[in-house]
Write an enzyme that holds these catalytic residues in place. Structure first.
Site, PDB file in Angstrom:
ATOM      1  N   TRP A   1      -9.403  15.139 -35.658  1.00  0.00           N
ATOM      2  CA  TRP A   1     -10.028  15.565 -36.693  1.00  0.00           C
ATOM      3  C   TRP A   1     -11.144  14.508 -37.290  1.00  0.00           C
ATOM      4  CZ3 TRP A   1      -8.565  19.731 -36.880  1.00  0.00           C
ATOM      5  CH2 TRP A   1      -7.199  20.344 -36.566  1.00  0.00           C
TER       6      TRP A   1
ATOM      7  N   ASP B   1     -10.721  12.210 -45.241  1.00  0.00           N
ATOM      8  CA  ASP B   1     -10.016  13.215 -45.145  1.00  0.00           C
ATOM      9  C   ASP B   1      -8.773  12.757 -45.426  1.00  0.00           C
ATOM     10  OD1 ASP B   1      -8.315  15.299 -44.112  1.00  0.00           O
ATOM     11  OD2 ASP B   1      -9.500  15.264 -42.135  1.00  0.00           O
TER      12      ASP B   1
ATOM     13  N   LYS C   1       0.027  20.264 -45.488  1.00  0.00           N
ATOM     14  CA  LYS C   1       0.528  19.434 -45.355  1.00  0.00           C
ATOM     15  C   LYS C   1       1.565  18.743 -46.263  1.00  0.00           C
ATOM     16  CE  LYS C   1      -1.860  19.573 -41.244  1.00  0.00           C
ATOM     17  NZ  LYS C   1      -3.116  19.098 -41.385  1.00  0.00           N
TER      18      LYS C   1
HETATM   19  C1  LIG Z   1      -4.590  19.596 -40.407  1.00  0.00           C
HETATM   20  C2  LIG Z   1      -5.608  18.546 -40.532  1.00  0.00           C
HETATM   21  C3  LIG Z   1      -6.816  19.212 -40.349  1.00  0.00           C
HETATM   22  C4  LIG Z   1      -7.288  20.515 -40.217  1.00  0.00           C
HETATM   23  O1  LIG Z   1      -7.141  21.164 -41.507  1.00  0.00           O
HETATM   24  P1  LIG Z   1      -7.235  22.641 -41.611  1.00  0.00           P
HETATM   25  O2  LIG Z   1      -7.179  23.128 -42.734  1.00  0.00           O
HETATM   26  O3  LIG Z   1      -6.572  23.517 -40.457  1.00  0.00           O
HETATM   27  O4  LIG Z   1      -8.772  23.036 -41.297  1.00  0.00           O
HETATM   28  C5  LIG Z   1      -8.074  17.959 -40.845  1.00  0.00           C
HETATM   29  N1  LIG Z   1      -7.766  16.818 -41.006  1.00  0.00           N
HETATM   30  C6  LIG Z   1      -6.446  16.394 -40.886  1.00  0.00           C
HETATM   31  C7  LIG Z   1      -6.145  14.922 -40.941  1.00  0.00           C
HETATM   32  C8  LIG Z   1      -5.254  17.151 -40.752  1.00  0.00           C
HETATM   33  O5  LIG Z   1      -4.258  16.851 -40.744  1.00  0.00           O
END
Ligand SMILES: *Cc1c(COP(=O)(O)O)cnc(C)c1O
Length: 355
Positions: free
Chosen positions: A99, A166, A190
């Site tokens: 990511w 993030d 999540k």
């Molecule tokens: C799942 C995840 C993403 C991607 O998220 P999307 O909503 O599918 O774009 C980005 N960063 C982290 C840390 C993630 O766990």
């Protein structure tokens, strides 16, 4: 048979969230209509988004001067919105997994990117902590929890410049000093809600300093000005997020969630460390409390498929590891009960005893 949900995302939600969402799909706020068929500008829905934003601020102790946004496009959209809105000349990024790599790729479209450290050569099995953030960077971006690799930076780093994080897969699992950040984002699927909405917490003063033109929908100011109602927001996931946030508050807030999360992770890591058959893949000091990655020890490698089947037969769902790590990954998000962790440990012990 009872199912234990270890999926990495979309992932387990509290029964409170799921049941209240299901009820609202039938009859929302006693309107006699489904949540799916009423205006996002109805006073009933406006109340939902307002309460959800207020609860985010309360739970994370968001200081004055920040706005909570509910946006579409997933966390991946933030990889480009962040530099579009915040990168003037140069930004610093920490490369800790897939990511982060994706975020860096997008940032390079907008300016210089200084990758301050990377664990790529170790297949991202740790989070570097020894790095220097240049004082002339516009911001420092990091991924707090690397969902795929099971590594996590569990405290706010020290940075000479404002940070962007993030927090998709560990938000609401620890207190955060929001004042150190210009922006925090988290895809909901999540630890918060069904897929379809991304939570953004942005410092109002951080916006409006870039010279480039920004398309309306990608400009945070559009959404700040209109309280996430510039266009139709993802109403169902926002409603679900509100249920989860109420539930978190009811449970006692972030500190309580953190203690429960740490307890679950400690139990599972202890079980892995004391087994002869399973080995954790993340370096001990970088271990995530949200995603626990493990593989079979070399001498038991050929039993991996058999363990996967055995675990499935005991109701363990979603423990297959990501293809870039292999083996197994048990995601222990906030909604997962300790009982499920105990069931997994039990299953691992039974399997070990069989061999
Ligand atoms: C799942 C995840 C993403 C991607 O998220 P999307 O909503 O599918 O774009 C980005 N960063 C982290 C840390 C993630 O766990």
């Amino acid at each position: 048979m009872k199912k234990h949900n270890f999926f990495a995302g979309p992932s387990i939600l509290s029964q409170y969230t799921i049941k209240n969402t299901a009820d609202a799909v039938i009859n929302f706020a006693d309107m006699g209509l489904s949540l799916l068929e009423v205006s996002h500008r109805s006073k009933q829905f406006t109340a939902v988004i307002e309460e959800a934003s207020a609860l985010v601020k309360e739970l994370l102790q968001v200081p004055e001067g920040y706005t909570v946004l509910w946006l579409g496009g997933g966390a991946s959209m933030q990889f480009c919105m962040v530099p579009f809105n915040l990168l003037r000349k140069k930004a610093a990024y920490l490369e800790t997994g897939t990511w982060a790599v994706n975020a860096i790729k997008e940032a390079r479209l907008f300016g210089d990117v200084d990758v301050v450290a990377s664990s790529k050569d170790a297949n991202f099995n740790f989070v570097p902590t020894d790095f220097v953030i240049p004082a002339d960077a516009d911001y420092f971006h990091y991924t707090s929890n690397n969902t795929i690799y099971g590594t996590e930076l569990r405290k706010d780093p020290d940075s000479p410049v404002p940070m962007v994080a993030d927090m998709s897969s560990d938000i609401f699992s620890r207190p955060v000093d929001v004042s150190k950040y210009d922006l925090i984002y988290a895809g909901a699927q999540k630890n918060l809600a069904p897929a379809g909405v991304t939570l953004v917490i942005v410092k109002n003063d951080a916006l409006g300093h870039v010279d480039r033109a920004i398309p309306t929908m990608l400009d945070y100011r559009t959404h700040v000005k209109k309280d996430s109602m510039f266009n139709t927001p993802p109403v169902l996931p926002i409603f679900s997020a509100l249920q989860t946030l109420r539930y978190y508050k009811e449970l006692g807030g972030i500190e309580k969630l953190m203690l429960a999360d740490e307890e679950k992770a400690a139990r599972l890591y202890d079980a892995i460390d004391s087994s002869r058959m399973f080995v954790g893949t993340a370096q001990a000091d970088s271990r995530s409390i949200m995603n626990v990655c493990f593989v079979m020890a070399p001498e038991y490698k050929e039993l991996e498929g058999e363990f996967a089947e055995f675990a499935a037969s005991k109701g363990m769902m979603g423990i297959k590891g990501h293809r870039s790590v292999g083996g197994f990954r048990a995601s222990l998000y906030n909604a997962l009960p300790l009982e499920s962790v105990e069931a997994l440990i039990d299953c691992m012990k039974q399997f070990e005893a069989k061999h």
